[in-house]
Scaffold this active site. Sequence first.
Site: not given
Ligand code: ADP
Length: 488
Positions: A161-162, A185-187, A239-240, A261, A295, A392
């Site tokens: 989402w950032n 698959k967007p946030a 993402g994370s 990333e 990030c 972070e």
């Molecule tokens: P942030 O900490 O930046 O929210 P996330 O890693 O939780 O980062 O989310 C980044 C993306 O990954 C989002 O699109 C989120 O919906 C998706 N996501 C979160 N959890 C899962 C999961 N268990 N499996 C697949 N995608 C996921």
Amino acid sequence: MTSSVRLTGIESPVPTGLFVGGEWRAASSGATFDVLDPADGSLLAQVADGTTDDVTAAVDAAAAALPGFAATPPRQRSEMLRRAFQIMTDRADEFARLMSLENGKALPDAKAELTYAAEFFRWFAEEAVRIDGDYRVAPAGGTRTVVTHQPVGVCLLVTPWNFPAAMLTRKLGPAIAAGCTSVVKPAEDTPLTALLLAQVLTEAGVPDGVVNVVPTMDAKEVVATAMADPRLRKISFTGSTEVGKVLLKQAADQVLVSSMELGGNAPFVVCADADLDAAVDGAMLAKMRNGGEACTAANRFYVQAPVAEAFAGKLAERMAAMTTGRGTDEGVTLGPLVNEETVAKVDRIVTDTVGAGARVLTGGTRPQGPGFFYPPTVLVDVPVGAPALTEETFGPVAPITTFDTDEQALALANATPFGLVAYVFTGDLARGLRLAEALESGMVGINRGVVSDPAAPFGGVKQSGLGREGGHEGIGEYLTTKYVSFPL
Ligand code: ADP
């Protein structure tokens, strides 16, 4: 379904459905989920809540579109991207406002993101027609080898989402340039920008099924379903690190091409010979671009002892002078954070770091009232091991500690499982280059607070990820190498 939402200050309606095979539709369950305005927690829009059936339908569409799109002349794919760049640029204000509304970021940050995001389309429009190959002679003579590059296939693009636009164009640009088809698959916090982008790509002439978008509140199951689909060939995730590891395990089952990333924990090193004002300018960018929700955000400041107090004082003054408020309001330079979870995490990290002995120079207290606001915060005397240095933070918090020698600075900076980016400020370029070579990170900014650039290979080492986005390297992530061997 043709559902859309009208938002204040945005001329055209913003789509709120799923985008599959060139059609806007409702979720198969009929369900929607709420997208909130982070400035006050109010409802902004209701978006179709994609199911596992919906993501399978999106993979169907992407798989059906693949052979035709892979065979499209590169010049045509290039021109689609160039048109998309132009449409985004023409509609920059609208995109910026939408990102500010759903993410909370201040308009100047949103405008900067839009420029950056559109630039990926222009860059990869230029890369699409430069996919090369070669013709080799075997060392013993006789046999010839023709090396060529082909699109990887159907890609799953999962974005955070950032940077709701840039994190997607950075993936879609090379995917389209290479001739791949995608399921996006967007946030869940920021699906509207991705949906508007899908509309723009259609306008730009991208054929049905080449880009499909499935927002969902059930990321875990929806993504796992697509990852298990035998037609999928690639995952690109931003993402994370935690979720990245889950996806890499899932990717192993089908041996998917994987680009990751992931998280960062960027050190920002200020040497005593640096131009201090330039270092403070760089720190404001590296720390406060996007409200710290990046990030690449400077997460830890290591300042050489003789200038530490002066640097901290100047930084605190600049941070305290920022104008906090609703991202879309005139003059605001720091919007709210994206959601309650994020602001609660920042608050916890600051409280625990102060509990561990750090001193607050400015900020440090979550304000009362609605919305997910956190003030610009500078902490000094931060003890090694405090949460502000090891986690972070993803917020407007600058923890400062000191060092004496370059060896110490390197040891501190490298003492993390992450390695995305590092920043160094020094008046001695050779010293800067020595530090840059020894810093364990995929990117280093010397006397610069921003490294992101569509023309450069963005990416990390260690647990910050795999692969590179942007630059010449970026398109390679969406291509496979094939050779044809024959006697002559
Ligand atoms: P942030 O900490 O930046 O929210 P996330 O890693 O939780 O980062 O989310 C980044 C993306 O990954 C989002 O699109 C989120 O919906 C998706 N996501 C979160 N959890 C899962 C999961 N268990 N499996 C697949 N995608 C996921």
